[in-house]
Design a protein around this motif. Structure first.
Motif, PDB file in Angstrom:
ATOM      1  N   ASN A  54     -26.357  39.054 -75.012  1.00 59.88           N
ATOM      2  CA  ASN A  54     -25.052  39.652 -74.716  1.00 59.88           C
ATOM      3  C   ASN A  54     -24.619  39.387 -73.278  1.00 59.88           C
ATOM      4  O   ASN A  54     -23.679  40.003 -72.786  1.00 59.88           O
ATOM      5  N   HIS A  55     -25.327  38.460 -72.604  1.00 59.05           N
ATOM      6  CA  HIS A  55     -24.996  38.177 -71.208  1.00 59.05           C
ATOM      7  C   HIS A  55     -24.953  36.692 -70.879  1.00 59.05           C
ATOM      8  O   HIS A  55     -24.153  36.262 -70.063  1.00 59.05           O
ATOM      9  N   GLY A  56     -25.825  35.881 -71.488  1.00 62.47           N
ATOM     10  CA  GLY A  56     -25.791  34.446 -71.266  1.00 62.47           C
ATOM     11  C   GLY A  56     -26.601  33.941 -70.097  1.00 62.47           C
ATOM     12  O   GLY A  56     -26.603  32.736 -69.808  1.00 62.47           O
ATOM     13  N   TYR A  57     -27.332  34.810 -69.411  1.00 60.66           N
ATOM     14  CA  TYR A  57     -28.122  34.372 -68.258  1.00 60.66           C
ATOM     15  C   TYR A  57     -29.485  33.802 -68.659  1.00 60.66           C
ATOM     16  O   TYR A  57     -30.253  33.384 -67.797  1.00 60.66           O
ATOM     17  N   ASP A  58     -29.771  33.815 -69.943  1.00 64.45           N
ATOM     18  CA  ASP A  58     -31.021  33.245 -70.447  1.00 64.45           C
ATOM     19  C   ASP A  58     -30.735  31.901 -71.106  1.00 64.45           C
ATOM     20  O   ASP A  58     -31.072  31.670 -72.272  1.00 64.45           O
ATOM     21  N   VAL A  59     -30.120  30.997 -70.360  1.00 63.99           N
ATOM     22  CA  VAL A  59     -29.770  29.668 -70.875  1.00 63.99           C
ATOM     23  C   VAL A  59     -31.040  28.967 -71.371  1.00 63.99           C
ATOM     24  O   VAL A  59     -32.042  28.905 -70.660  1.00 63.99           O
ATOM     25  N   VAL A  60     -30.991  28.452 -72.585  1.00 63.38           N
ATOM     26  CA  VAL A  60     -32.148  27.745 -73.141  1.00 63.38           C
ATOM     27  C   VAL A  60     -31.918  26.244 -73.220  1.00 63.38           C
ATOM     28  O   VAL A  60     -32.880  25.471 -73.343  1.00 63.38           O
ATOM     29  N   ASP A  61     -30.653  25.829 -73.145  1.00 67.10           N
ATOM     30  CA  ASP A  61     -30.353  24.395 -73.194  1.00 67.10           C
ATOM     31  C   ASP A  61     -29.119  24.133 -72.332  1.00 67.10           C
ATOM     32  O   ASP A  61     -27.983  24.336 -72.769  1.00 67.10           O
ATOM     33  N   PHE A  89      -9.471  29.128 -64.650  1.00 66.95           N
ATOM     34  CA  PHE A  89     -10.698  29.390 -65.383  1.00 66.95           C
ATOM     35  C   PHE A  89     -11.866  29.358 -64.409  1.00 66.95           C
ATOM     36  O   PHE A  89     -12.114  28.333 -63.745  1.00 66.95           O
ATOM     37  N   VAL A  90     -12.568  30.478 -64.299  1.00 68.72           N
ATOM     38  CA  VAL A  90     -13.708  30.616 -63.384  1.00 68.72           C
ATOM     39  C   VAL A  90     -14.971  30.799 -64.217  1.00 68.72           C
ATOM     40  O   VAL A  90     -14.996  31.608 -65.153  1.00 68.72           O
ATOM     41  N   LEU A  91     -16.001  30.061 -63.871  1.00 74.45           N
ATOM     42  CA  LEU A  91     -17.218  30.001 -64.680  1.00 74.45           C
ATOM     43  C   LEU A  91     -18.427  30.507 -63.909  1.00 74.45           C
ATOM     44  O   LEU A  91     -18.620  30.165 -62.742  1.00 74.45           O
ATOM     45  N   ASP A  92     -19.253  31.292 -64.575  1.00 72.87           N
ATOM     46  CA  ASP A  92     -20.528  31.753 -64.035  1.00 72.87           C
ATOM     47  C   ASP A  92     -21.605  30.744 -64.434  1.00 72.87           C
ATOM     48  O   ASP A  92     -21.689  30.357 -65.606  1.00 72.87           O
ATOM     49  N   ILE A  93     -22.430  30.317 -63.479  1.00 75.32           N
ATOM     50  CA  ILE A  93     -23.526  29.399 -63.799  1.00 75.32           C
ATOM     51  C   ILE A  93     -24.852  29.962 -63.311  1.00 75.32           C
ATOM     52  O   ILE A  93     -24.895  30.804 -62.407  1.00 75.32           O
ATOM     53  N   VAL A  94     -25.938  29.473 -63.914  1.00 72.33           N
ATOM     54  CA  VAL A  94     -27.284  30.024 -63.664  1.00 72.33           C
ATOM     55  C   VAL A  94     -28.233  28.888 -63.281  1.00 72.33           C
ATOM     56  O   VAL A  94     -28.941  28.354 -64.130  1.00 72.33           O
ATOM     57  N   VAL A  98     -34.177  29.241 -66.632  1.00 69.38           N
ATOM     58  CA  VAL A  98     -33.777  29.099 -68.032  1.00 69.38           C
ATOM     59  C   VAL A  98     -34.631  30.038 -68.872  1.00 69.38           C
ATOM     60  O   VAL A  98     -35.713  30.474 -68.468  1.00 69.38           O
ATOM     61  N   GLY A  99     -34.161  30.339 -70.071  1.00 67.97           N
ATOM     62  CA  GLY A  99     -34.879  31.237 -70.963  1.00 67.97           C
ATOM     63  C   GLY A  99     -35.978  30.516 -71.728  1.00 67.97           C
ATOM     64  O   GLY A  99     -35.765  29.433 -72.270  1.00 67.97           O
ATOM     65  N   VAL A 100     -37.148  31.149 -71.767  1.00 72.21           N
ATOM     66  CA  VAL A 100     -38.294  30.541 -72.466  1.00 72.21           C
ATOM     67  C   VAL A 100     -38.945  31.532 -73.420  1.00 72.21           C
ATOM     68  O   VAL A 100     -40.086  31.343 -73.836  1.00 72.21           O
ATOM     69  N   ASP A 101     -38.219  32.587 -73.764  1.00 76.60           N
ATOM     70  CA  ASP A 101     -38.787  33.611 -74.641  1.00 76.60           C
ATOM     71  C   ASP A 101     -39.185  33.015 -75.990  1.00 76.60           C
ATOM     72  O   ASP A 101     -40.257  33.308 -76.510  1.00 76.60           O
ATOM     73  N   ILE A 102     -38.329  32.201 -76.564  1.00 69.71           N
ATOM     74  CA  ILE A 102     -38.610  31.495 -77.817  1.00 69.71           C
ATOM     75  C   ILE A 102     -38.758  30.016 -77.471  1.00 69.71           C
ATOM     76  O   ILE A 102     -37.750  29.304 -77.330  1.00 69.71           O
TER      77      ILE A 102
END
Length: 786
Positions: A54-61, A89-94, A98-102
């Motif tokens: 619900n946030h998008g901060y766990d980018v996996v790809d 258009f303003v974009l949040d980037i991380v 990256v997410g490695v839970d799965i």
């Protein structure tokens, strides 16, 4: 760079995108946001993240846009719709992790687990390859039992632990049991409890499911940013907000590389939490921060400093101990360094050159190592800010050494050795690790521990805040605003974000308690005696949040209190949960809400403070929207919105009621300042529209002092010579003294041709009475004709 001529929008509106709020949903919202006067859509991260995030901060790809949110076609449609409404258009980037839970969801991480150091992505992650196999803390606490439960897929290419899957290196799974195959891998599955002290890869704070990436390497920067920069090159992105820059090995170099990649004509911000008086390094080619410092300044001017004494006494008497905020923060930071961040401390300690003068030559090797680890922990706890940026940040490092010596003078030689080594090689591994980790210790020790323990007045326990400073004097507020206009005119300002501990309206209502501390103390004493909690400081936190967010369901309050108690780590925690304590805390809200007499008393009290609280809310909002910087509105907060920390502040927003109320306002309706919240929507729309369509009046800054017996209850400033914002502060005291009386507001240049855009009425006189100017609302936004 010339920050005074940056391509910043007039304002932004923060939208949390997810599978429940997709790109298509955002397209449907744009007509409303356009009508509201928003200058730019400010979107949470759009890249492929963990399923259901619900946030998008766990980018996996990082190579593709999120399918759940709408995919590439949905993204293009959203950008096209934004352009149709003449918005940015303003974009949040991380970039940090990256997410490695799965593991299967992250192709790069999966390849590293399968091939180890030979993986083409081995250099992507910040892994200590010399420490042995990668430790993955995914098993239950009973590690031996959990390992016995490992299985192999039918084709023996994957290890399975219940629903989790892990790759088997080629040829290593041809024979043997699952446990034997596990022993041949480039990784080891271990108990989740071992992550804090033994982890072999850098992570985001203490979150083992978020693995850090090495964007300091040009090739890693290129592959992690390729998709985002493709959008930039296509003209789809006007601004970028960089998440968690303090986790990067060299934030300054990263910002320079990113600026070169996006060009000089795009807005660039960093999610940087500044200490009081701290500024961004001059070498960073950015336009500013995401605005936490503005949040604390704007909120602080509505807090009555006279309430500090009684609220301090209440906290001491209720908890049975006198403890300063600084002491509580240091203890919490040490606890974080010694427990959940022990792996990071150990990794730094291994890099420290032990000084010849140290007694390590006489002590046992283990004692010498402990001494170095203790020195590292103390140093990390001594920083006055989240991190230094050597060589620019030498002063912060020297302060950290001084503070650490105060606590442990016997470690002076080791502390000096660390400092000298860091200054000798500011880009070296030791300096890099210390600087990366000091921010982690600050965030986990202060924000996520002390701010749940030291509960004198929780309205001040906010990200970027300093609870020891009780309010912000108007003179200090004006200096900060003038400095922002002069030095960082395109920085973002905010009052609520997806990370704030309490929404702006909760904090505004709680500010009223500083005006009535004696009454509040009496209430807390009675209420806590009737419904105690397992910890006295948790009681202070609970009752303040209960009235601040009232009305609130038992379910919401239970979820919040459970999280708060575990973050405080005094009677239970995430790592060492105490079942009976957890049960008592979870049951408390329902017990309180079932007490009819108490609920009636709470409702009566909240009814009394809600009016002044709403006045504070409107004042905060106006000062943010009219003041220097680029104001951001967090989703839904254009109405009064009483939320606590996530996930509470990420609940669905009722867009239909907001559209309906805005339509009524456009028909000329002047609503009452009541629970419906239309008055806040009116203030928000009035200011946002003015910023968007008359940007020329939002230049310059000067304080505008009121004159008269109630002058201290007004805070006002002028922008250019054609705009004035005025708000009421300390509303309870204003009523107690009988109102504005003879107080007037001398307007700039002695001119009398002014119009309040909120009420759509003329303002007469060069020094109008505040009784007239603020007769309808506790705020006014005055403009001269174009």
């Amino acid at each position: 760079m010339n920050r005074s001529h940056s391509p910043a929008p007039s304002s932004t509106y923060r939208l949390q995108l997810s599978k429940d709020t997709t790109f298509g949903d955002a397209v449907e919202l744009l007509p409303y946001l356009d009508a509201l006067g928003v200058g730019a859509l400010y979107a949470s991260p759009l890249l492929e993240s963990g399923a259901g995030s619900n946030h998008g901060y766990d980018v996996v790809d990082p190579t593709r846009v999120s399918a759940e949110r709408g995919g590439e076609e949905g993204r293009k449609a959203l950008v096209a719709a934004v352009r149709e409404h003449d918005m940015a258009f303003v974009l949040d980037i991380v970039p940090n992790h990256v997410g490695v839970d799965i593991p299967q969801a992250n192709p790069w991480w999966w390849d590293v687990l399968a091939h180890g150091r030979a993986s083409e992505h081995a250099a992507t992650f910040d892994i200590d390859w010399d420490a042995g196999p990668i430790l993955l803390p995914v098993l239950d606490a009973d590690e031996e039992k959990a390992l016995s439960e490992l299985t192999l897929s039918d084709d023996r290419t994957q290890l399975r632990y219940y629903e989790r899957a892990f790759p088997v290196a080629a040829g290593s799974g041809d024979s043997g049991t699952a446990q034997e195959v596990h022993g041949r891998q480039h990784y080891r599955l271990v108990s989740w409890k071992r992550g804090a002290a033994e982890l072999t890869y850098r992570r985001f704070f203490d979150v083992s499911t978020l693995a850090a990436v090495r964007v300091e390497l040009p090739e890693i920067f290129e592959k992690t940013h390729r998709e985002i920069l493709r959008w930039v090159a296509a003209g789809d992105v006007d601004g970028i907000r960089v998440d968690h820059p303090d986790g990067l090995s060299d934030p300054g170099s990263y910002m320079r590389r990113l600026r070169a990649a996006i060009g000089p004509d795009r807005w660039l911000l960093v999610e940087k939490i500044l200490g009081v008086g701290e500024e961004l390094p001059a070498s960073w080619p950015v336009n500013g921060t995401s605005g936490y410092e503005a949040l604390c300044e704007i909120q602080g001017v509505f807090v009555d400093p006279d309430g500090a004494g009684l609220l301090t006494q209440l906290a001491a008497e209720h908890t049975g101990r006198k403890e300063s905020a600084r002491s509580a923060e240091h203890a919490a930071r040490r606890e974080a360094a010694d427990t959940i961040l022990a792996a990071e401390v150990r990794r730094i300690a291994a890099l420290v050159p032990v000084p010849e003068a140290a007694p390590s030559t006489e002590a046992e090797p283990g004692e010498a190592a402990d001494r170095v680890r203790t020195a590292v922990a103390e140093l990390l706890c001594g920083f006055p800010v989240y991190r230094s940026y050597l060589p620019e940040g030498r002063e912060a490092l020297e302060t950290a050494v001084s503070v650490a010596r105060t606590h442990r003078p016997d470690l002076a030689d080791v502390l000096h050795a660390i400092r000298d080594a860091m200054l000798a090689d500011p880009a070296g591994l030791l300096a890099t690790r210390v600087q990366q980790t000091s921010g982690m210790v600050m965030a986990k020790g202060v924000e996520d521990t002390a701010f749940y323990r030291w509960n004198r007045f929780v309205a001040l326990n906010e990200v970027g805040g300093d609870p020891s400073r009780f309010g912000v004097p108007p003179q200090e507020f004006h200096r900060a605003m003038a400095t922002r206009e002069a030095a960082w005119p395109a920085t973002m300002t905010t009052l609520s974000t997806h990370d704030t501990k309490r929404s702006e309206d909760v904090r505004a209502r709680l500010a009223v308690l500083a005006e009535i501390p004696r009454e509040w103390a009496g209430n807390v004493g009675r209420w806590a005696a009737a419904h105690p909690l397992p910890d006295r400081s948790l009681e202070l936190l609970a009752w303040q949040n209960l009235v601040g967010a009232w009305p609130i369901t038992a379910e919401r309050m239970s979820g919040y209190l459970t999280k708060a108690a575990k973050e405080a780590k005094l009677v239970t925690s995430h790592v060492e949960a105490v079942a009976d304590v957890d049960e008592a805390i979870a049951a408390w809200p329902a017990q309180v809400l079932a007490d009819a007499d108490l609920v009636a008393e709470i409702e009566e009290f909240v009814a009394r403070i809600s009016g002044p609280g709403r006045a504070n809310s409107l004042g905060q909002k106006l000062l943010q929207l009219a003041g220097p910087g680029v104001p951001d509105v967090y989703q839904g907060t254009e109405l009064f919105e009483y939320s606590l920390v996530d996930p509470d502040n990420r609940r669905p927003v009722d867009w239909a009621i907001r559209r309906q109320l805005l339509a009524r306002l456009d028909d000329g309706w002047l609503p009452d300042v009541d629970a419906e919240g239309a008055a806040k929507l009116l203030v928000t729309a009035s200011a946002l529209r003015l910023r968007r369509y008359r940007p020329e009046v939002f230049t310059g800054y000067r304080p505008l002092p009121a004159q008269g017996s109630a002058a201290r209850h007004a805070v006002a400033f002028a922008r250019s010579a054609s705009l004035v914002a005025v708000a009421t502060r300390l509303p309870v005291g204003l009523v107690a003294r009988g109102g504005w009386g003879d107080t007037v507001l001398p307007l700039p240049e002695g001119t009398a041709d002014w119009h309040d855009v909120i009420t759509d009425t003329a303002v007469d006189g060069a020094a109008p009475s505040l009784s007239d100017v603020l007769s309808r609302y506790p705020v006014a936004l005055l403009v001269r004709p174009a």
